[in-house]
Design a protein around this motif. Sequence first.
Motif, short mmCIF file in Angstrom:
data_model
loop_
_atom_site.label_atom_id
_atom_site.label_comp_id
_atom_site.label_asym_id
_atom_site.label_seq_id
_atom_site.Cartn_x
_atom_site.Cartn_y
_atom_site.Cartn_z
N THR A 117 7.75 0.17 -24.86
CA THR A 117 6.86 0.72 -23.84
C THR A 117 5.64 -0.17 -23.65
N PHE A 118 5.88 -1.46 -23.52
CA PHE A 118 4.79 -2.34 -23.12
C PHE A 118 5.37 -3.49 -22.33
N GLY A 119 4.48 -4.38 -21.87
CA GLY A 119 4.92 -5.39 -20.93
C GLY A 119 4.82 -4.87 -19.51
N MET A 123 2.92 -1.45 -15.74
CA MET A 123 2.42 -1.41 -14.36
C MET A 123 2.56 -0.01 -13.78
N LYS A 124 3.47 0.78 -14.36
CA LYS A 124 3.67 2.15 -13.90
C LYS A 124 2.66 3.12 -14.50
N SER A 125 1.85 2.63 -15.46
CA SER A 125 0.92 3.52 -16.18
C SER A 125 -0.47 2.88 -16.24
N PRO A 126 -1.12 2.72 -15.10
CA PRO A 126 -2.43 2.03 -15.11
C PRO A 126 -3.48 2.75 -15.94
N ASP A 127 -3.41 4.08 -16.00
CA ASP A 127 -4.41 4.81 -16.80
C ASP A 127 -4.22 4.53 -18.28
N LEU A 128 -2.96 4.39 -18.72
CA LEU A 128 -2.71 4.03 -20.11
C LEU A 128 -3.22 2.62 -20.39
N VAL A 129 -2.99 1.71 -19.46
CA VAL A 129 -3.51 0.35 -19.62
C VAL A 129 -5.03 0.39 -19.74
N ALA A 130 -5.68 1.20 -18.91
CA ALA A 130 -7.14 1.32 -18.97
C ALA A 130 -7.58 1.83 -20.34
N ARG A 149 1.86 -8.21 -13.42
CA ARG A 149 2.69 -8.54 -12.25
C ARG A 149 2.04 -7.89 -11.02
N ILE A 150 2.63 -8.15 -9.84
CA ILE A 150 2.12 -7.48 -8.64
C ILE A 150 2.73 -6.10 -8.49
N GLY A 151 3.73 -5.79 -9.33
CA GLY A 151 4.38 -4.49 -9.29
C GLY A 151 5.72 -4.59 -9.99
N VAL A 152 6.41 -3.47 -10.10
CA VAL A 152 7.75 -3.46 -10.69
C VAL A 152 8.68 -2.60 -9.84
N ASP A 153 9.95 -2.95 -9.91
CA ASP A 153 11.02 -2.17 -9.27
C ASP A 153 10.71 -1.86 -7.80
N VAL A 160 0.24 -0.74 -5.04
CA VAL A 160 0.17 -0.61 -6.50
C VAL A 160 -0.86 -1.54 -7.11
N LEU A 161 -0.89 -2.80 -6.67
CA LEU A 161 -1.75 -3.78 -7.32
C LEU A 161 -3.24 -3.47 -7.17
N PRO A 162 -3.73 -3.15 -5.98
CA PRO A 162 -5.17 -2.81 -5.89
C PRO A 162 -5.53 -1.57 -6.70
N ASP A 163 -4.64 -0.59 -6.73
CA ASP A 163 -4.89 0.61 -7.52
C ASP A 163 -4.95 0.26 -9.01
N PHE A 164 -4.03 -0.61 -9.44
CA PHE A 164 -4.00 -1.05 -10.84
C PHE A 164 -5.31 -1.76 -11.19
#
Length: 339
Positions: A117-119, A123-130, A149-153, A160-164
Amino acid sequence: MSFLENPEKQGISGARAAARLSVAPMMDWTDANCRYLHRLMSARTLLYTEMVTAPALVRGGARHLLAFNPEEHPVAVQLGGSDPAELAEATKMCCEEGYDEVNLNVGCPSDRVQSGTFGAVLMKSPDLVADCVAAMSAAASVEVTVKCRIGVDDQDPAQVLPDFLERVSAAGITRFTIHARKAWLQGLSPKENRDIPPLDYDLVHAMKRDFPHLHISINGGIASLEKAQQHLSRGLDGVMIGRAAYHTPSDILLGADAAIFGQEGGKTAEQVVAEMRPYIARHLAQGGRLAQVTRHMLGLFAGRPGARGWRRTLSEGAHRDGAGLEVLDAALACVTGGG
């Protein structure tokens, strides 16, 4: 509190300034032997370790994975993980070892990384990254950064990217390296993920315009200093080069200090080989094998007469038991003799 408000978190060799050009973290490639070679070729370029997982450091006791040569500065360590407390503890270890920057991997698409659950899956969990980078920053004495990345899948990178970036920068992170491709977590191998998803450089440049306070470097498919300069001239803060810096290091690194950092001087590939000799001798004296160092030197004379002989002599000779500097000398003769 951001890095810029914490001037003491600047790394002993100015990783932020060096990030104008960096060599990407590459598994199985950018080990300490590789980084020593690259540092001889460029005094200014920022170097990255291979990814080291926080669980290996914290639970596995694998602190030896953090070993590096003092000559490598400025050098950054890349961590993989998704548990804030564990990443904080790993970050503290990295700072104790003397790294100039700690980077969180939010870009690697490999199966083994996803299972942890990393890598790129993060990108699907920006709050966890924060949460992760906030914990890392609290434990760090140097700057904490993110490579993503700029996004996944099926994500829409433009959304996604600006929100991230907004969510993660709110946790105090002000430096990002963005690989300008999506990662497909199912259906593509890690190698295919480096080539098949289309590059979207314009989106990365748009992020710099939308987030002018962030230090943004671009990564992905950049194979020359000329291309790096083009991205910098368009307003990005840094460029990260991966495979080209490894496979054709002379083309990238020997001219980097002059072209990217405005520093006079420079070396030849032959001078670099001469400067590697004492390092290799020490490595052999400590029980290491010649190929552990010379495998990173195969592309040193790429495109020059004799390059094939150089590669062949090193590839065939360095793996033999007892192989020493005579193999390096024989390989160099292929180039200097033009054979």
